[in-house]
Design a protein around this motif. Structure first.
Motif, PDB file in Angstrom:
ATOM      1  N   PHE A  24      13.666  34.964  16.127  1.00  0.00           N
ATOM      2  CA  PHE A  24      13.465  35.406  15.416  1.00  0.00           C
ATOM      3  C   PHE A  24      12.820  36.566  14.357  1.00  0.00           C
ATOM      4  CE2 PHE A  24      13.523  30.556  16.106  1.00  0.00           C
ATOM      5  CZ  PHE A  24      15.037  30.482  15.097  1.00  0.00           C
ATOM      6  N   GLY A  25      13.372  37.621  15.226  1.00  0.00           N
ATOM      7  CA  GLY A  25      12.602  39.009  15.393  1.00  0.00           C
ATOM      8  C   GLY A  25      12.864  39.983  13.949  1.00  0.00           C
ATOM      9  N   GLU A  26      14.315  40.048  13.728  1.00  0.00           N
ATOM     10  CA  GLU A  26      14.726  40.450  12.422  1.00  0.00           C
ATOM     11  C   GLU A  26      13.768  39.401  11.752  1.00  0.00           C
ATOM     12  OE1 GLU A  26      18.933  42.071  10.212  1.00  0.00           O
ATOM     13  OE2 GLU A  26      18.837  41.463  11.385  1.00  0.00           O
ATOM     14  N   GLN A  27      13.402  37.995  10.923  1.00  0.00           N
ATOM     15  CA  GLN A  27      12.889  38.015  10.057  1.00  0.00           C
ATOM     16  C   GLN A  27      11.377  37.590  10.342  1.00  0.00           C
ATOM     17  OE1 GLN A  27      15.757  35.904  11.854  1.00  0.00           O
ATOM     18  NE2 GLN A  27      16.840  35.925  10.731  1.00  0.00           N
ATOM     19  N   VAL A  28      11.448  38.218  11.377  1.00  0.00           N
ATOM     20  CA  VAL A  28       9.435  38.106  11.404  1.00  0.00           C
ATOM     21  C   VAL A  28       9.209  39.846  11.140  1.00  0.00           C
ATOM     22  CG1 VAL A  28       7.756  38.550  13.246  1.00  0.00           C
ATOM     23  CG2 VAL A  28       9.496  36.181  13.935  1.00  0.00           C
ATOM     24  N   ALA A  29      10.769  40.806  11.020  1.00  0.00           N
ATOM     25  CA  ALA A  29       9.934  42.129  10.604  1.00  0.00           C
ATOM     26  C   ALA A  29       9.208  42.357   9.369  1.00  0.00           C
ATOM     27  CB  ALA A  29      10.972  42.893  10.056  1.00  0.00           C
ATOM     28  N   PRO A  30       8.747  41.791   8.256  1.00  0.00           N
ATOM     29  CA  PRO A  30       7.875  41.844   6.917  1.00  0.00           C
ATOM     30  C   PRO A  30       6.612  41.157   7.903  1.00  0.00           C
ATOM     31  CG  PRO A  30      10.291  40.792   6.325  1.00  0.00           C
ATOM     32  CD  PRO A  30      10.273  40.404   8.013  1.00  0.00           C
ATOM     33  N   HIS A  31       6.692  40.627   9.034  1.00  0.00           N
ATOM     34  CA  HIS A  31       5.248  40.518   9.149  1.00  0.00           C
ATOM     35  C   HIS A  31       4.497  41.056   9.878  1.00  0.00           C
ATOM     36  CE1 HIS A  31       6.148  36.798   6.581  1.00  0.00           C
ATOM     37  NE2 HIS A  31       7.254  36.554   7.157  1.00  0.00           N
ATOM     38  N   ALA A  32       6.020  42.057  11.099  1.00  0.00           N
ATOM     39  CA  ALA A  32       5.203  42.847  12.095  1.00  0.00           C
ATOM     40  C   ALA A  32       3.837  43.385  11.705  1.00  0.00           C
ATOM     41  CB  ALA A  32       6.190  43.788  12.112  1.00  0.00           C
ATOM     42  N   HIS A  33       3.444  43.972  10.676  1.00  0.00           N
ATOM     43  CA  HIS A  33       2.732  44.787  10.715  1.00  0.00           C
ATOM     44  C   HIS A  33       1.196  43.617  11.038  1.00  0.00           C
ATOM     45  CE1 HIS A  33      -0.556  45.912   8.634  1.00  0.00           C
ATOM     46  NE2 HIS A  33      -0.704  47.059   9.382  1.00  0.00           N
ATOM     47  N   THR A  34       1.034  42.129  10.672  1.00  0.00           N
ATOM     48  CA  THR A  34      -0.094  41.242  10.395  1.00  0.00           C
ATOM     49  C   THR A  34       0.083  40.323  12.047  1.00  0.00           C
ATOM     50  OG1 THR A  34      -0.111  40.780   8.251  1.00  0.00           O
ATOM     51  CG2 THR A  34      -1.039  39.582   9.347  1.00  0.00           C
ATOM     52  N   GLY A  37      -1.329  43.747  14.458  1.00  0.00           N
ATOM     53  CA  GLY A  37      -3.140  43.737  14.407  1.00  0.00           C
ATOM     54  C   GLY A  37      -3.569  42.512  15.094  1.00  0.00           C
ATOM     55  N   HIS A  38      -3.036  40.980  14.876  1.00  0.00           N
ATOM     56  CA  HIS A  38      -3.078  39.729  15.362  1.00  0.00           C
ATOM     57  C   HIS A  38      -3.373  40.135  17.194  1.00  0.00           C
ATOM     58  CE1 HIS A  38      -4.713  37.913  11.843  1.00  0.00           C
ATOM     59  NE2 HIS A  38      -3.421  37.735  11.257  1.00  0.00           N
ATOM     60  N   PRO A 121      -0.414  52.876  14.196  1.00  0.00           N
ATOM     61  CA  PRO A 121      -1.756  52.580  13.898  1.00  0.00           C
ATOM     62  C   PRO A 121      -2.834  51.880  14.988  1.00  0.00           C
ATOM     63  CG  PRO A 121      -1.264  53.623  11.638  1.00  0.00           C
ATOM     64  CD  PRO A 121      -0.156  52.685  12.798  1.00  0.00           C
ATOM     65  N   GLN A 122      -1.794  50.445  14.796  1.00  0.00           N
ATOM     66  CA  GLN A 122      -2.310  49.649  15.832  1.00  0.00           C
ATOM     67  C   GLN A 122      -2.365  49.528  17.303  1.00  0.00           C
ATOM     68  OE1 GLN A 122      -0.267  46.642  13.202  1.00  0.00           O
ATOM     69  NE2 GLN A 122      -2.295  46.206  12.333  1.00  0.00           N
ATOM     70  N   CYS A 123      -0.788  49.749  18.065  1.00  0.00           N
ATOM     71  CA  CYS A 123      -0.450  50.157  18.851  1.00  0.00           C
ATOM     72  C   CYS A 123      -1.492  51.191  20.048  1.00  0.00           C
ATOM     73  CB  CYS A 123       1.376  50.514  18.838  1.00  0.00           C
ATOM     74  SG  CYS A 123       2.097  48.660  17.773  1.00  0.00           S
ATOM     75  N   VAL A 124      -1.450  52.692  19.578  1.00  0.00           N
ATOM     76  CA  VAL A 124      -2.199  53.228  19.639  1.00  0.00           C
ATOM     77  C   VAL A 124      -2.723  53.951  20.701  1.00  0.00           C
ATOM     78  CG1 VAL A 124      -2.119  56.939  19.735  1.00  0.00           C
ATOM     79  CG2 VAL A 124       0.047  55.729  18.635  1.00  0.00           C
ATOM     80  N   PRO A 125      -4.113  53.140  19.582  1.00  0.00           N
ATOM     81  CA  PRO A 125      -5.429  53.293  20.303  1.00  0.00           C
ATOM     82  C   PRO A 125      -5.065  52.160  21.366  1.00  0.00           C
ATOM     83  CG  PRO A 125      -5.388  52.029  17.573  1.00  0.00           C
ATOM     84  CD  PRO A 125      -4.086  53.303  18.079  1.00  0.00           C
ATOM     85  N   LEU A 126      -4.441  51.139  21.948  1.00  0.00           N
ATOM     86  CA  LEU A 126      -4.208  50.215  22.729  1.00  0.00           C
ATOM     87  C   LEU A 126      -3.657  51.205  24.384  1.00  0.00           C
ATOM     88  CD1 LEU A 126      -2.217  46.863  21.468  1.00  0.00           C
ATOM     89  CD2 LEU A 126      -4.803  47.799  21.745  1.00  0.00           C
ATOM     90  N   LEU A 127      -2.466  52.129  23.401  1.00  0.00           N
ATOM     91  CA  LEU A 127      -2.009  52.823  23.972  1.00  0.00           C
ATOM     92  C   LEU A 127      -2.840  53.688  24.767  1.00  0.00           C
ATOM     93  CD1 LEU A 127       1.366  53.970  22.767  1.00  0.00           C
ATOM     94  CD2 LEU A 127       0.714  52.265  24.911  1.00  0.00           C
ATOM     95  N   LEU A 128      -3.952  54.204  24.090  1.00  0.00           N
ATOM     96  CA  LEU A 128      -5.054  55.106  24.713  1.00  0.00           C
ATOM     97  C   LEU A 128      -5.873  54.572  25.399  1.00  0.00           C
ATOM     98  CD1 LEU A 128      -5.574  57.621  21.284  1.00  0.00           C
ATOM     99  CD2 LEU A 128      -4.203  57.765  23.423  1.00  0.00           C
ATOM    100  N   TRP A 129      -6.348  53.836  25.217  1.00  0.00           N
ATOM    101  CA  TRP A 129      -6.766  52.521  25.883  1.00  0.00           C
ATOM    102  C   TRP A 129      -6.429  51.968  27.206  1.00  0.00           C
ATOM    103  CZ3 TRP A 129      -6.919  48.330  28.590  1.00  0.00           C
ATOM    104  CH2 TRP A 129      -8.789  47.534  29.139  1.00  0.00           C
ATOM    105  N   VAL A 130      -5.325  51.706  27.709  1.00  0.00           N
ATOM    106  CA  VAL A 130      -5.269  51.499  28.603  1.00  0.00           C
ATOM    107  C   VAL A 130      -4.603  52.857  29.603  1.00  0.00           C
ATOM    108  CG1 VAL A 130      -2.731  50.801  29.694  1.00  0.00           C
ATOM    109  CG2 VAL A 130      -3.394  49.123  27.787  1.00  0.00           C
ATOM    110  N   LEU A 131      -4.211  53.742  28.451  1.00  0.00           N
ATOM    111  CA  LEU A 131      -3.748  55.068  29.627  1.00  0.00           C
ATOM    112  C   LEU A 131      -4.255  56.296  30.016  1.00  0.00           C
ATOM    113  CD1 LEU A 131       0.022  55.637  27.749  1.00  0.00           C
ATOM    114  CD2 LEU A 131      -0.601  55.008  29.652  1.00  0.00           C
TER     115      LEU A 131
END
Length: 181
Positions: A24-34, A37-38, A121-131
């Motif tokens: 249900f990816g397309e239907q999840v799009a409006p909730h992607a930010h939340t 974040g989780h 802004p939620q993904c980049v800190p994860l990338l920076l931590w891993v890399l």
């Protein structure tokens, strides 16, 4: 799902979430930010738990779930239920002809570019931590992080934001530190 994760902390919950996102990816799009974040918070919690294989697996699943969401969005963007194979070929020929006429034209933006912009802004800190080349703990998540980074760069805002450039700099440093063989 996140209530279950908080109570149980099992990677099975994240795997089930990945399946739902895939369906249900397309239907999840409006909730992607939340959702991202989780998942980002869950990744940080699981990745920081040292010496626990189940937590490490759950952290990987968090990154994979974010990538599954981005994959579902990119797949939904490319699919057109009413299009035939001939329509796809004609569209491809037309796009190739347009690119040949104007090779310097920017690529067509993703219809979900606003979603990518919101979750960056939620993904980049994860990338920076891993890399982070000084972070030996992050090395086990590099493949998952690079998959996430690929989705962010292919479908995200163009031109890259300064934070994405920072992630690329970190990727180079990680390569220089970890790819010694």
């Amino acid at each position: 799902y996140f209530g279950l994760m908080a109570e149980m902390g099992l990677s099975d919950v994240i795997e089930a979430l990945q399946i739902i996102i895939g369906k249900f990816g397309e239907q999840v799009a409006p909730h992607a930010h939340t959702l991202v974040g989780h998942l980002s918070q869950a990744f940080q919690r699981y990745a920081m738990a040292e010496g626990d294989d189940e937590s490490a697996f759950a952290a990987m699943n968090c990154l994979d779930a974010i990538s599954a969401l981005l994959d579902a969005l990119s797949t939904a963007e490319e699919e057109d239920d009413d299009a035939t194979e001939a329509d796809y070929r004609a569209k491809g020929v037309a796009e190739a002809a347009a690119a040949a006429r104007n090779p310097n034209a920017p690529p067509k933006p993703s219809k979900y570019v606003a979603v990518y912009r919101a979750i960056e802004p939620q993904c980049v800190p994860l990338l920076l931590w891993v890399l982070n080349a000084d972070n030996q703990q992050g090395i086990e998540y590099i493949e998952n992080a690079l998959t996430l980074m690929a989705f962010m760069t292919q479908h995200g805002p163009s031109p890259f934001t300064p934070s994405m450039w920072q992630a690329y700099t970190s990727m180079y440093r990680a390569f220089m530190a970890f790819a010694f063989d």
